[in-house]
Design an enzyme around this catalytic site. Structure first.
Site, mmCIF file in Angstrom:
data_model
loop_
_atom_site.group_PDB
_atom_site.id
_atom_site.type_symbol
_atom_site.label_atom_id
_atom_site.label_comp_id
_atom_site.label_asym_id
_atom_site.label_seq_id
_atom_site.Cartn_x
_atom_site.Cartn_y
_atom_site.Cartn_z
ATOM 1 N N ASP A 38 -0.596 -0.146 2.300
ATOM 2 C CA ASP A 38 -1.544 0.013 3.411
ATOM 3 C C ASP A 38 -2.663 -1.019 3.363
ATOM 4 O OD1 ASP A 38 -2.905 0.914 1.257
ATOM 5 O OD2 ASP A 38 -3.732 2.696 2.219
ATOM 6 N N LYS A 39 -2.593 -1.970 2.427
ATOM 7 C CA LYS A 39 -3.649 -2.983 2.307
ATOM 8 C C LYS A 39 -3.015 -4.358 2.378
ATOM 9 C CE LYS A 39 -7.043 -2.124 -0.534
ATOM 10 N NZ LYS A 39 -7.746 -1.936 -1.807
#
Length: 199
Positions: free
Chosen positions: A188-189
């Site tokens: 998610d990054k």
């Protein structure tokens, strides 16, 4: 003064471009710190009075004074080093299997080596003791179980050490073994794992 001499509650000045020596709380000044070695975030993080700073990060812009709160083994870097050491000393389940196999394999190999010596000593041509000794040593060398017992811990030691050099912390040998079964990873990054564009 050397970093080893810094104790809790000492006040430390960190100028631009310098590495923060220990963990602490900012008491004076405002600056941006590069925390990528710890968090993976590529952008510097602004720190002001009251904010916590972590040892090992790099001061990029302003000068700050901070009060040391954790030093040595208690600091974030010390805990990371301890985790890496524990991971290198941990056993994967495959290593337990290798140890059990080696526990049976070693006595069997020694018994076969002794049998080879006795056969050559009793039935072999002259000098029988020489041929028997050569047979004994040959069986031990060819069937040496050392590699069986050393391969897995060596692989874990090298793997976790190399990963730590690249900024990847691995919890232990079991985690490496489980990694072999992974087929997909969700992140998610994305900004921290790319260079701003897919490749």
């Amino acid at each position: 003064m050397p970093v080893e001499a810094v104790v809790v509650d000492d006040y430390v000045i960190v100028r631009p471009g310098e590495r923060v020596p220990v963990d602490g709380i900012v008491t004076e000044g405002v600056s941006s710190l590069d925390e990528s070695m710890l968090t993976g975030e590529p952008m510097p993080v602004t720190k002001k009075v009251g904010d916590e700073i972590i040892g090992g990060t790099i001061n990029t812009t302003g000068s700050v004074v901070f009060r040391a709160t954790r030093v040595g083994k208690d600091a974030a870097l010390g805990q990371i080093l301890r985790m890496v050491e524990e991971a290198q000393g941990s056993k994967a389940s495959i290593q337990s299997l290798a140890d059990r196999v080696a526990g049976v394999f070693v006595p069997v190999v020694i018994a076969i080596a002794i049998a080879a010596f006795l056969v050559w000593f009793d039935l072999g041509p002259s000098p029988a003791i020489l041929f028997g000794t050569v047979a004994f040593v040959t069986v031990l060398i060819i069937a040496c179980p050392c590699a069986l017992g050393l391969a897995t811990p060596t692989a874990i030691l090298v793997g976790t050490g190399r990963a730590a050099e690249l900024g990847i912390l691995i919890r232990g040998g079991q985690a490496i073994e489980n990694l072999s079964r992974i087929r997909a990873i969700l992140l998610d990054k994305t900004g921290t794992i790319t260079e701003g564009h897919p490749r």
